[in-house]
Motif scaffolding. Structure first.
Motif, PDB file in Angstrom:
ATOM      1  N   HIS A 119      15.853 -14.811  -6.700  1.00  0.00           N
ATOM      2  CA  HIS A 119      15.385 -13.564  -7.314  1.00  0.00           C
ATOM      3  C   HIS A 119      16.574 -12.657  -7.565  1.00  0.00           C
ATOM      4  O   HIS A 119      17.700 -12.962  -7.178  1.00  0.00           O
ATOM      5  CB  HIS A 119      14.315 -12.889  -6.454  1.00  0.00           C
ATOM      6  CG  HIS A 119      14.796 -12.431  -5.111  1.00  0.00           C
ATOM      7  ND1 HIS A 119      15.156 -13.302  -4.116  1.00  0.00           N
ATOM      8  CD2 HIS A 119      14.987 -11.188  -4.597  1.00  0.00           C
ATOM      9  CE1 HIS A 119      15.525 -12.620  -3.040  1.00  0.00           C
ATOM     10  NE2 HIS A 119      15.449 -11.333  -3.307  1.00  0.00           N
ATOM     11  N   ASP A 123      21.861  -9.111  -2.946  1.00  0.00           N
ATOM     12  CA  ASP A 123      22.322  -9.995  -1.866  1.00  0.00           C
ATOM     13  C   ASP A 123      22.074 -11.471  -2.202  1.00  0.00           C
ATOM     14  O   ASP A 123      22.314 -12.351  -1.377  1.00  0.00           O
ATOM     15  CB  ASP A 123      21.663  -9.624  -0.521  1.00  0.00           C
ATOM     16  CG  ASP A 123      20.148  -9.574  -0.592  1.00  0.00           C
ATOM     17  OD1 ASP A 123      19.604  -9.156  -1.634  1.00  0.00           O
ATOM     18  OD2 ASP A 123      19.505  -9.956   0.406  1.00  0.00           O
ATOM     19  N   HIS A 124      21.607 -11.721  -3.430  1.00  0.00           N
ATOM     20  CA  HIS A 124      21.358 -13.103  -3.847  1.00  0.00           C
ATOM     21  C   HIS A 124      22.168 -13.517  -5.076  1.00  0.00           C
ATOM     22  O   HIS A 124      22.119 -14.668  -5.476  1.00  0.00           O
ATOM     23  CB  HIS A 124      19.857 -13.311  -4.089  1.00  0.00           C
ATOM     24  CG  HIS A 124      19.066 -13.046  -2.849  1.00  0.00           C
ATOM     25  ND1 HIS A 124      18.669 -14.049  -1.993  1.00  0.00           N
ATOM     26  CD2 HIS A 124      18.660 -11.885  -2.275  1.00  0.00           C
ATOM     27  CE1 HIS A 124      18.023 -13.516  -0.956  1.00  0.00           C
ATOM     28  NE2 HIS A 124      18.017 -12.206  -1.105  1.00  0.00           N
ATOM     29  N   ASP A 197      12.932 -14.528  -0.968  1.00  0.00           N
ATOM     30  CA  ASP A 197      12.553 -13.427  -0.069  1.00  0.00           C
ATOM     31  C   ASP A 197      11.054 -13.161  -0.107  1.00  0.00           C
ATOM     32  O   ASP A 197      10.583 -12.158   0.395  1.00  0.00           O
ATOM     33  CB  ASP A 197      13.295 -12.133  -0.454  1.00  0.00           C
ATOM     34  CG  ASP A 197      14.736 -12.144   0.061  1.00  0.00           C
ATOM     35  OD1 ASP A 197      15.161 -13.180   0.616  1.00  0.00           O
ATOM     36  OD2 ASP A 197      15.425 -11.122  -0.101  1.00  0.00           O
ATOM     37  N   HIS A 235      16.423 -15.353   4.562  1.00  0.00           N
ATOM     38  CA  HIS A 235      16.944 -14.501   5.640  1.00  0.00           C
ATOM     39  C   HIS A 235      16.237 -14.849   6.943  1.00  0.00           C
ATOM     40  O   HIS A 235      15.136 -15.412   6.924  1.00  0.00           O
ATOM     41  CB  HIS A 235      16.665 -13.012   5.380  1.00  0.00           C
ATOM     42  CG  HIS A 235      17.275 -12.462   4.136  1.00  0.00           C
ATOM     43  ND1 HIS A 235      18.570 -12.030   4.065  1.00  0.00           N
ATOM     44  CD2 HIS A 235      16.752 -12.249   2.899  1.00  0.00           C
ATOM     45  CE1 HIS A 235      18.824 -11.576   2.836  1.00  0.00           C
ATOM     46  NE2 HIS A 235      17.742 -11.705   2.111  1.00  0.00           N
ATOM     47  N   CYS A 314      17.911  -7.174   0.962  1.00  0.00           N
ATOM     48  CA  CYS A 314      16.898  -8.100   0.491  1.00  0.00           C
ATOM     49  C   CYS A 314      16.734  -8.124  -1.004  1.00  0.00           C
ATOM     50  O   CYS A 314      15.666  -8.267  -1.520  1.00  0.00           O
ATOM     51  CB  CYS A 314      15.548  -7.792   1.129  1.00  0.00           C
ATOM     52  SG  CYS A 314      15.574  -8.411   2.761  1.00  0.00           S
TER      53      CYS A 314
HETATM   54 ZN   LIG Z   1      17.409 -10.767   0.243  1.00  0.00          ZN
END
Ligand SMILES: [Zn+2]
Length: 314
Positions: A119, A123-124, A197, A235, A314
């Motif tokens: 997504h 952080d991805h 997530d 996570h 996230c």
């Molecule tokens: Zn995340």
């Protein structure tokens, strides 16, 4: 003149799930991030064609997981982690090394890499630029339209589409709710289900309740009709003790619970959704915590500002 390499294809179509190991102690930070001695990126081979990586928590508190899956024609990297700098987070050399290692055993010409995202939160995808100049590499665009177009969705979010790595044909499903362009990916070779997530042992931040509820319903339906070995999110935010998560943005998580979740746990999220019925607030369950309609400022440096200096949560 070099002759083309003769390639014996790997058989990814097995009658049962390919064996794999999750017997691993994930790096989980340290009391003092400054004195952390863990690798920048932990590498775990689930099996020789399936790699799970985790970012060091001292480098970024989100410590996301990333996945590298090999097929006969190409590999896919699911997510590029939370840190852009290759000095702090050398994802490109790590992935190049893994691909070289795989190609040494399974030589073939013109092997390519797809850099995809579960997504579109920072952080991805933060290390995407490390791959901009990589030969034979496609990076999936970071919009909903680009995601739909790349995988060939006709009826987002209802349809399931095939994504062929060469004999290893992944199933990609739209699972918005946490983020509008989120996908979950099923691997018929390992029976692993990657849920980004949307589902993981931690705080599930819901931005669109209706979309989240239907995504979970579709995933439960899918799991009722397909064999699942493990559900793997991106996570870990909860301890081995039920209901107990870690402080947000901590850099040390002793007694972490495993990354993998079960179909029973996914089904329990379906029950939780019915019980919550879109009531805003923080709803705590044994294996996950549902944040519904909680303003972002309470938990994160947010995602909505793409120019933010810090990676988002996230
Ligand atoms: Zn995340």
């Amino acid at each position: 003149m070099s002759l083309p390499t003769f390639v014996e294809p790997v058989n990814f179509k097995l009658p049962n799930a390919a064996p794999g190991s999750l017997d691993v102690q994930w790096i989980h930070g340290s009391v003092s991030p400054k004195h952390n001695t863990d690798p920048d990126i932990q590498i775990h081979f689930y099996n020789e064609h399936t790699v799970i990586m985790r970012q060091n928590m001292a480098v970024h508190p989100e410590a996301p997981f990333m996945f590298l899956l090999f097929g006969n024609d190409r590999a896919v990297l699911l997510d590029t982690g939370a840190t852009r700098s290759p000095d702090f987070f050398p994802l490109r050399p790590t992935v190049d090394g893994l691909i070289d290692q795989w190609l040494a055993k399974y030589p073939r010409d013109n092997y390519s890499l797809v850099v995809a995202h579960t997504h579109l939160h920072r952080d991805h995808f933060e290390a995407d630029p490390q791959f901009f100049d990589r030969p034979n590499t496609v990076i999936v665009g970071k919009t909903l339209e680009a995601t739909v177009q790349f995988y060939g969705f006709q009826h987002w979010p209802q349809d399931k589409v095939s994504f062929d790595l060469g004999g290893r044909v992944l199933k990609v499903m739209a699972t918005p709710g946490h983020e509008e362009a989120e996908v979950s990916i099923y691997d018929p070779y390992t029976h692993l289900l990657f849920t980004g997530d949307l589902v993981y042992p931690g705080r599930l931040y819901i931005r669109d309740w209706e979309a989240f509820a239907s995504s979970i319903e579709r995933m439960i339906d899918f799991c009722n009709t397909h064999p699942i070995s493990h559900i793997l999110g991106c996570h870990i935010e909860m301890s081995i003790y039920p209901k107990l998560d870690y402080l947000i943005r901590t850099s040390y998580q002793p007694y972490e619970r495993p990354l993998q979740m079960t179909v029973a746990q996914l089904q329990s999220i379906g029950e939780a959704i019915k019980a919550i019925d879109d009531k805003p607030g923080i709803h705590i369950f044994d294996d996950y915590i549902i944040y519904n309609g909680v303003p972002d400022r309470y938990f994160s440096y947010e995602t909505m500002n793409p120019d933010a200096e810090l990676g988002d949560v996230c």
